[in-house]
Design an enzyme around this catalytic site. Structure first.
Site, PDB file in Angstrom:
ATOM      1  CB  CYS A   1       8.333  45.808 -37.707  1.00  9.01           C
ATOM      2  SG  CYS A   1       9.330  44.696 -38.666  1.00  9.01           S
ATOM      3  CG  ASP A   2       6.913  47.038 -34.133  1.00  3.67           C
ATOM      4  OD1 ASP A   2       6.007  47.625 -34.903  1.00  3.67           O
ATOM      5  OD2 ASP A   2       6.245  45.876 -33.682  1.00  3.67           O
TER       6      ASP A   2
ATOM      7  CB  CYS B   1       9.111  42.198 -36.393  1.00  3.56           C
ATOM      8  SG  CYS B   1      10.781  43.493 -37.616  1.00  3.56           S
TER       9      CYS B   1
END
Length: 310
Positions: A137-138, A134
């Protein structure tokens, strides 16, 4: 036969939020956490884009907090999975892995989706230490660093473009001699200065002492001109798709060609009255924890309204 007013299948932000709302509405929800308690979010480390935590929060801690909040408001949270589901008529008949029979007036499906991986042992070894599925997300953790994105479809191009705004350099590792993405996405990534596309290339391993430091690659695998080489990277992002965890409901709940549950517009309601779907299991587009939580709230509210009409 245990009789349940609201059965929630799956945990994670969608399931736990549904349990919080359903508990507060006095629906006596029963939640089965499934094979991955806390959901896919627990495969990452620090979550920085979930509202309310200005310094970020450990993903497992966030899920633990949600679980405890659901318990406070009366949800019956159970380990284990639902293994059989007959949704042909209400009340619905289900069975858990221990053989317990459940008769549910309403069902919220929050079983999530699982990111596809290449199947390399190193992916598991470095998960949370440079391996991610992701970018949204990261990606923030890789500002001014070098990363690689595996995949050649629209998702991979979108991830690469997102990361290109953060990272110093982005490699796209594409096993085919072309990108499968739409023309507009192909144009964007090929024209981006800090994206380099490695065609005809497969990843065979990762290396690094305290996290990912590079990838072992092979170009023209199995051909006469096969070439092995390494690239130095700090992050390795998988973008080869997600598999919704919907096998249990196939042939009953309406799904798209990829297995994601289809819900009615501006609703979590499925084609079966009394069955609702929340989170990534019905979301091939966003796949974010905060979005999943929102649909979990929607599902519980819709369940309450559905039951009041009976």
């Amino acid at each position: 036969m245990e009789k349940v007013k609201t059965l929630i299948i799956g945990s994670g932000p969608a399931g736990y939020t549904a349990a919080i709302y359903a508990g507060r509405a006095n629906l006596q929800p029963v939640l089965y956490s499934g094979l991955q308690p806390g959901g896919q979010l627990t495969t990452t480390t620090i979550v920085e884009n979930f509202p309310g935590f200005h310094e970020g929060i450990d993903a497992n801690q966030l899920m633990t907090e949600m679980r405890q909040q659901a318990e406070v408001y009366g949800a019956d949270l159970r380990d284990g999975s639902i293994v059989k589901a007959d949704l042909s008529s209400r009340p619905f008949h289900l069975e858990d892995e221990r053989g317990n029979q459940i008769e549910a007036e309403t069902v919220i499906i929050a079983t999530g989706a699982s990111a596809k991986y290449l199947g390399l042992p190193d992916e598991e070894k470095y998960r949370g230490q440079g391996v991610s599925a992701c970018a949204t997300c990261d990606g923030f953790f890789y500002r001014k660093r070098v990363v690689a994105v595996v995949g050649g479809g629209d998702t991979a191009c979108e991830e690469a473009m997102y990361l290109s705004g953060l990272a110093k350099k982005v490699y796209m590792i594409v096993r085919k001699p072309y990108l499968r993405a739409a023309e507009i996405m192909r144009k964007r990534v090929t024209e981006k200065d800090n994206i380099e596309i490695l065609y005809n290339t497969n990843t065979v391993g990762l290396f690094g002492e305290n996290g990912v430091e590079g990838a072992h690659l092979v170009r023209f695998k199995g051909e006469e001109n096969e070439e092995n080489f390494d690239v130095a990277i700090d992050g390795f992002f998988l973008a080869i798709g997600h598999t919704p965890n919907t096998d249990l409901f196939k042939g009953q709940v309406e799904m798209d060609d990829h297995g994601f549950i289809i819900t009615k517009p501006k609703s979590t309601a499925t084609n079966i009255e009394g069955v609702f779907a929340a989170g990534d299991v019905a979301d091939p587009t966003y796949r974010q924890g905060v979005v999943a939580a929102g649909t979990g709230a929607m599902a519980a509210i819709e369940v309450d309204r559905f039951l009041q009409k009976l």
